[in-house]
Enzyme design. Structure first.
Site, PDB file in Angstrom:
ATOM      1  N   SER A 141       0.341   2.235   5.951  1.00 21.80           N
ATOM      2  CA  SER A 141      -1.049   2.584   6.312  1.00 21.80           C
ATOM      3  C   SER A 141      -1.725   1.332   6.819  1.00 21.80           C
ATOM      4  O   SER A 141      -1.352   0.218   6.453  1.00 21.80           O
ATOM      5  CB  SER A 141      -1.797   3.083   5.075  1.00 21.80           C
ATOM      6  OG  SER A 141      -3.188   3.095   5.311  1.00 21.80           O
ATOM      7  N   TYR A 154      -4.054   2.047  -3.700  1.00 17.78           N
ATOM      8  CA  TYR A 154      -3.417   2.453  -2.438  1.00 17.78           C
ATOM      9  C   TYR A 154      -3.165   1.226  -1.564  1.00 17.78           C
ATOM     10  O   TYR A 154      -2.051   1.027  -1.055  1.00 17.78           O
ATOM     11  CB  TYR A 154      -4.332   3.452  -1.729  1.00 17.78           C
ATOM     12  CG  TYR A 154      -3.786   4.044  -0.451  1.00 17.78           C
ATOM     13  CD1 TYR A 154      -2.842   5.069  -0.489  1.00 17.78           C
ATOM     14  CD2 TYR A 154      -4.233   3.612   0.794  1.00 17.78           C
ATOM     15  CE1 TYR A 154      -2.357   5.634   0.687  1.00 17.78           C
ATOM     16  CE2 TYR A 154      -3.764   4.170   1.964  1.00 17.78           C
ATOM     17  CZ  TYR A 154      -2.815   5.182   1.914  1.00 17.78           C
ATOM     18  OH  TYR A 154      -2.349   5.737   3.074  1.00 17.78           O
ATOM     19  N   LYS A 158       0.675   0.050  -0.698  1.00 22.22           N
ATOM     20  CA  LYS A 158       1.102   0.190   0.705  1.00 22.22           C
ATOM     21  C   LYS A 158       1.465  -1.181   1.293  1.00 22.22           C
ATOM     22  O   LYS A 158       2.378  -1.287   2.118  1.00 22.22           O
ATOM     23  CB  LYS A 158       0.006   0.865   1.526  1.00 22.22           C
ATOM     24  CG  LYS A 158      -0.143   2.363   1.237  1.00 22.22           C
ATOM     25  CD  LYS A 158       1.075   3.165   1.708  1.00 22.22           C
ATOM     26  CE  LYS A 158       0.838   4.657   1.635  1.00 22.22           C
ATOM     27  NZ  LYS A 158       1.891   5.472   2.241  1.00 22.22           N
TER      28      LYS A 158
END
Ligand code: NDP
Length: 260
Positions: A141, A154, A158
Site C-alpha cells: 500500500s 496497517y 505494510k
C-alpha cells in the site's frame, strides 16, 4: 502485447473481492488457471464460479494462520503440481492509536500482512523452482511509505511486507523467480463504499460525495482507481513482458505519493 501467460497457474490470496478479484479476472482473461484463497467460502465459491475459460479452484482458508497458508499451498500442489504465480493480496485496513492498541491486534495484522507472505513463499517457491521459475507479487500500500495517521498498525505491517518483498527477491532471483511489490493509493473497493455509507448515514447519505472529497484531499488525480486499473498493472508485472523487473516497489496512486 502478448503477455505469455497462457496456461500458467496463479495462487491469489483475497481473490474473492476488490483488487484480488480483479487480478483473478485479469489473469483469467490471459488464460491463467487460478487457485483463489479467502475465508468466506460462499462468496469465494460464487466469484470463482463466475470466472470463465480457465480452471478455478476456490480454497476457503485463513491465510493469516499456519494451517490456512499450508492448505492453500497444498491445494495448488495437488491440483496443478504447484504454481507459477503467487499474488499476496489479502489484507485489511486498521484504525487505532499506538498508545491504545493491544499486542494482540498487532499480532493479527503481522500474521495477515507479513507471515502469510512468508509462509506462502516457503510453501510455493519449491514448486516454482521445479517448474523453472515464477513470479511473486506483494500488494502492500502507499501506506507502507506514506502513512495515514489513523492506521499505524496497517502502515507498519505494510512497510514490513514491502521490505520482505525486497529481501525475498534477492534470495530467489537465481531460481528465475521475480519478486516485486505494488503500492496502490485509493482504490474503490466494496469496503470504501461501505465505510462511506456508514459515515454519511446521519448527514444525508451522500456517500459518493464523501468519496469524492477523500479523493480530492489525497490524490492529485482527484479520483479513486478502479480495482481493474491496479489489476492491469499487476497482470503486466506477472508477465514475460516485465522480465527485468526484480525487487522493485511500484506506486499506482494517481500522484498521491508526495516524495520522489
Ligand atoms: P477487499 O476487502 O475488497 O478484499 C480483501 C480480500 O482479502 C477478500 O477476498 C477477503 O476475503 C480476503 N481476506 C481478508 N483477510 C483474509 C484472511 N485472513 N485470509 C484469507 N483471505 C482474507 O480489499 P481490497 O481489494 O481493498 O484490498 C486488497 C489488498 O490491497 C489489501 O492488502 C489492501 O491492504 C490493499 N490495498 C487496498 C487499497 C484500497 O484503497 N482498497 C489501497 C492500497 C492497498 P474474506 O474476507 O472472505 O477472507
Amino acid at each position: 502485447m502478448e503477455l505469455g501467460l497462457r496456461d500458467k497457474v496463479a495462487v491469489i490470496t483475497g481473490g474473492s473481492s476488490g483488487i484480488g478479484l480483479a487480478v483473478a479476472r485479469g489473469l483469467a482473461a490471459e488464460g491463467v488457471h487460478l487457485v483463489l484463497g479467502a475465508r468466506d467460502a460462499d462468496r469465494l465459491e460464487k466469484e470463482a464460479a463466475a470466472v470463465e475459460g480457465v480452471r478455478v479452484l476456490p480454497v476457503a482458508c485463513d491465510v493469516a494462520t499456519v494451517e490456512g497458508a499450508a492448505a492453500l499451498a497444498a491445494a495448488a500442489e495437488e491440483a496443478f503440481g504447484g504454481a507459477d504465480i503467487l499474488i499476496n493480496n489479502a489484507g485489511a485496513g486498521s484504525n487505532e492509536t499506538i498508545m491504545e492498541a493491544p499486542d494482540e491486534k498487532w499480532q493479527v495484522y503481522w500474521d495477515l500482512h507479513v507471515m502469510a507472505a512468508v509462509r506462502l513463499a516457503r510453501g510455493l517457491v519449491p514448486g516454482m523452482r521445479r517448474r523453472g521459475g515464477g513470479v511473486i507479487l506483494h500488494n502492500a500500500s502507499i501506506c507502507a511509505v506514506q502513512p495515514l495517521w489513523y492506521e499505524p498498525i496497517y502502515n507498519v505491517t505494510k512497510a514490513a511486507l514491502m521490505m520482505f518483498s525486497k529481501t525475498l527477491s534477492t534470495e530467489v532471483v537465481a531460481d528465475n523467480i521475480r519478486v516485486n511489490c505494488v503500492n496502490a493509493g485509493l482504490v474503490l473497493t466494496p469496503d470504501w463504499v461501505k465505510t462511506a455509507k456508514q459515515l454519511t448515514v446521519g448527514s444525508g447519505g451522500d456517500w459518493q460525495g464523501h468519496l469524492d472529497e477523500v479523493a480530492r484531499e489525497h490524490a492529485p488525480i482527484r479520483r479513486f482507481a478502479t480495482p481493474e486499473e491496479v489489476a492491469d498493472f499487476i497482470v503486466f508485472l506477472c508477465s514475460e513482458r516485465a522480465s527485468y523487473s526484480v525487487g522493485s516497489t511500484y506506486a499506482i496512486d494517481g500522484g498521491m505519493l508526495k516524495t520522489v
